[in-house]
Design an enzyme around this catalytic site. Structure first.
Site, PDB file in Angstrom:
ATOM      1  NE  ARG A 103      -3.687  -2.034   2.784  1.00 36.30           N
ATOM      2  CZ  ARG A 103      -3.518  -3.164   3.470  1.00 36.30           C
ATOM      3  NH1 ARG A 103      -2.357  -3.390   4.100  1.00 36.30           N
ATOM      4  NH2 ARG A 103      -4.481  -4.067   3.542  1.00 36.30           N
ATOM      5  CE  LYS A 125      -6.328  -0.161   4.558  1.00 37.19           C
ATOM      6  NZ  LYS A 125      -7.551  -0.309   3.752  1.00 37.19           N
ATOM      7  CG  HIS A 139      -4.579   1.248  -4.457  1.00 36.43           C
ATOM      8  ND1 HIS A 139      -3.907   0.864  -3.320  1.00 36.43           N
ATOM      9  CD2 HIS A 139      -5.777   0.615  -4.416  1.00 36.43           C
ATOM     10  CE1 HIS A 139      -4.669   0.044  -2.611  1.00 36.43           C
ATOM     11  NE2 HIS A 139      -5.792  -0.131  -3.254  1.00 36.43           N
ATOM     12  NE  ARG A 177      -2.916  -3.247  -1.499  1.00 35.43           N
ATOM     13  CZ  ARG A 177      -2.554  -4.087  -0.543  1.00 35.43           C
ATOM     14  NH1 ARG A 177      -1.275  -4.396  -0.384  1.00 35.43           N
ATOM     15  NH2 ARG A 177      -3.446  -4.617   0.277  1.00 35.43           N
ATOM     16  CG  HIS A 184      -6.695  -8.166   1.218  1.00 33.18           C
ATOM     17  ND1 HIS A 184      -6.866  -8.584  -0.081  1.00 33.18           N
ATOM     18  CD2 HIS A 184      -6.434  -6.831   1.146  1.00 33.18           C
ATOM     19  CE1 HIS A 184      -6.712  -7.553  -0.901  1.00 33.18           C
ATOM     20  NE2 HIS A 184      -6.443  -6.486  -0.187  1.00 33.18           N
ATOM     21  CE1 TYR A 198      -6.441  -7.079  -7.034  1.00 35.87           C
ATOM     22  CE2 TYR A 198      -6.669  -8.211  -4.941  1.00 35.87           C
ATOM     23  CZ  TYR A 198      -6.312  -7.097  -5.658  1.00 35.87           C
ATOM     24  OH  TYR A 198      -5.845  -5.990  -5.004  1.00 35.87           O
TER      25      TYR A 198
END
Length: 292
Positions: free
Chosen positions: A139, A163, A238, A241, A264, A273
């Site tokens: 990220r 995150k 982004h 990524r 994730h 995806y």
């Protein structure tokens, strides 16, 4: 609310500001309904708030983002014993279109990246920035937050603080390792001496011309200039990524491995995806099959 925001030490300032705006909006709406205590909020109220945003034409992604902020807030309240039940449990945002930035094709990747030795320290910093985005699927905030101390011995992997204060270890590809070797063996010092005005911050791996940690704007500017110099269409950082994940998936990588690499929390996020790849397959079939 402010006490909750203070614990988000790993989140980027822009993320914290977004949480503050989203939570203020929900709290103001709750007060209008006569609910000033979080204990008074139940699933009915949360569903009503989601329905209100949907009725006002908010985009599904915006609603999902605001609901995510609310989940974290009520999760924190529950963890600290300030509420008995999480009212966001089981509440889903409206389904979006799951569109992602357009990935770079292999020909574009070959055009974007250069295997020759960088001519100067500025070019070295810029190429290392872009290579890490694509080579490790970082990220933008994670790239900007990298410290030299996060690199493993031999520079084969990097420790990422992602995150939700979660830490993961991400492999570094061979081109990135080569650029990191150049950066560590004199490129960083040359950049400081040639391009940095003022004192350089010691911790960051990559800095801007002010000697400060790279910002999102810095990264975006570096990428856009490089893309345009190579004759390629503009992309956001982004998108690199997304390209990283898509190329791994297309070459047979396990979805859970990609989930781990991307950081994730939910596999459903990574499964986007697979949906995109299937769309591309259908489009290729339609275009090339005689009865497509």
């Amino acid at each position: 609310m402010e006490e909750f925001l203070r614990v988000l030490t790993a989140a980027a300032p822009a993320t914290i500001d977004a949480y503050r705006r989203d939570l203020k909006g929900f709290i103001a709406w709750s007060h209008d309904l006569g609910h000033s205590d979080p204990q008074a909020i139940g699933r009915r109220e949360v569903r009503g708030w989601v329905a209100k945003m949907s009725g006002e034409g908010y985009a599904p992604r915006t609603i999902a983002r605001q609901l995510s902020a609310l989940r974290r807030y009520f999760g924190w309240l529950l963890l600290n014993g300030l509420i008995d039940v999480d009212p966001t449990s089981g509440i889903s945002a409206p389904a979006g279109d799951a569109r992602l930035p357009r990935v770079l094709q292999l020909g574009e990747i070959e055009q974007l990246f250069d295997d020759t030795t960088p001519e100067n320290s500025l070019e070295l910093r810029n190429r290392l920035t872009i290579e890490l985005l694509y080579g490790s699927g970082l990220r933008v905030a994670e790239l900007c937050g990298l410290n030299a101390a996060n690199l493993s011995k031999g520079r084969a992997a990097v420790e990422i603080f992602g995150k939700g204060a979660k830490i993961r270890t991400v492999p570094i590809n061979a081109p990135s390792q080569q650029l990191l070797d150049l950066w560590a063996s004199g490129g960083s010092q040359a950049f400081d001496e040639t391009h940095v005005s003022g004192k350089r911050d010691a911790a960051p791996l990559l800095v801007n011309r002010r000697g400060k940690r790279l910002t999102r704007s810095d990264v975006r500017r570096i990428l856009l200039r490089t893309l345009r110099a190579k004759g390629l269409a503009d992309r956001s950082p982004h998108a690199l990524r997304h390209t990283f994940a898509t190329h791994l998936l297309e070459r047979g990588a396990d979805l859970r491995v990609i989930q781990e690499l991307l950081g994730h929390e939910d596999l459903a996020t990574t499964q986007i995806y697979t949906h995109v790849s299937r769309e591309e397959l259908r489009e290729e079939h339609r275009k090339h099959h005689p009865r497509g």
